[in-house]
Design an enzyme around this catalytic site. Structure first.
Site, PDB file in Angstrom:
ATOM      1  N   ALA A  78       0.843  -1.196   0.000  1.00 35.21           N
ATOM      2  CA  ALA A  78       0.000   0.000   0.000  1.00 35.21           C
ATOM      3  C   ALA A  78       0.872   1.237   0.000  1.00 35.21           C
ATOM      4  CB  ALA A  78      -0.929   0.007   1.210  1.00 35.21           C
ATOM      5  N   ASP A  79       0.309   2.325  -0.494  1.00 35.23           N
ATOM      6  CA  ASP A  79       0.991   3.610  -0.412  1.00 35.23           C
ATOM      7  C   ASP A  79      -0.057   4.706  -0.279  1.00 35.23           C
ATOM      8  OD1 ASP A  79       3.936   4.727  -0.903  1.00 35.23           O
ATOM      9  OD2 ASP A  79       2.485   6.176  -1.670  1.00 35.23           O
TER      10      ASP A  79
END
Length: 206
Positions: A78-79
């Site tokens: 995730a970012d």
């Protein structure tokens, strides 16, 4: 005999790990991926979140290639990207950067995008980008100075952590709260369960 399900979290964020644990999921392995997070010229914040999440998952997959112990694993990355309009507020490491970001966010709305990428045991990538709208109250200079002294802004996109002191800055939030923390749980669990990962397997453990 059923194949043991294993989840690899391709992130070094303690907040993402805490959120997964909160949902009853304990990754079998943590694999923080060090990639270049510099936005491309004119890259939209949503596109940046999607690209970085995908690149982290791909990097983890490349490291694990040929490793028989982990070949049937799920890889989750995730970012999170914070933006005002198309202006991206990167992770802050210095107080002057954090001060500038907080003055910009003061009294106005911004968006938080989290890209999530799940690579299945079969090697297929499933990607989602979740958007949350957040509005801060107007911050006084004294509030900003005291928040900077707390050090809770360090290393955070947009120079704040909503689960800490800055939760008191939020006047309005539309969308997922856990998205702003760093991992939208509803969408993440939906991706996992949709690809055959039993998200309830650890619930009995408390």
């Amino acid at each position: 005999m059923a194949q043991e399900q294993k989840l690899i979290l391709a992130s070094g964020s303690p907040r993402r790990l805490d959120l997964l644990n909160q949902a009853g999921i304990r990754p079998a392995r943590l694999m923080p991926m060090d990639i270049d997070e510099t936005p491309k010229k004119s890259e939209h914040p949503r596109s940046l979140a999607r690209r970085l999440a995908t690149e982290k998952a791909e990097a983890a997959l490349a490291v694990l290639k040929g490793d028989l112990e982990w070949r049937h694993s799920y890889i989750l990355s995730a970012d999170t990207v914070v933006s005002v309009g198309r202006r991206i507020l990167s992770k802050t490491e210095y107080s002057d950067e954090a001060s500038s970001a907080l003055h910009l966010l003061s009294g106005r709305g911004h968006k938080v995008y989290t890209g999530i990428c799940l690579v299945t045991p079969g090697g297929q990538a499933r990607i989602r980008v979740v958007e949350t709208k957040v509005r801060f109250k107007r911050l006084s200079g004294l509030e900003i100075d005291h928040y900077l002294a707390s050090d809770q802004w360090r290393g955070k996109a947009g120079a704040y952590a909503i689960q800490g002191i800055a939760g008191g800055f939020v006047q309005k939030l539309v969308g997922s709260y856990t998205n702003v923390v760093g991992l939208p749980l509803y969408e993440t669990l939906g991706l996992l369960s949709g690809e055959g990962f039993d998200v309830t397997a650890g619930w009995a453990e408390g």
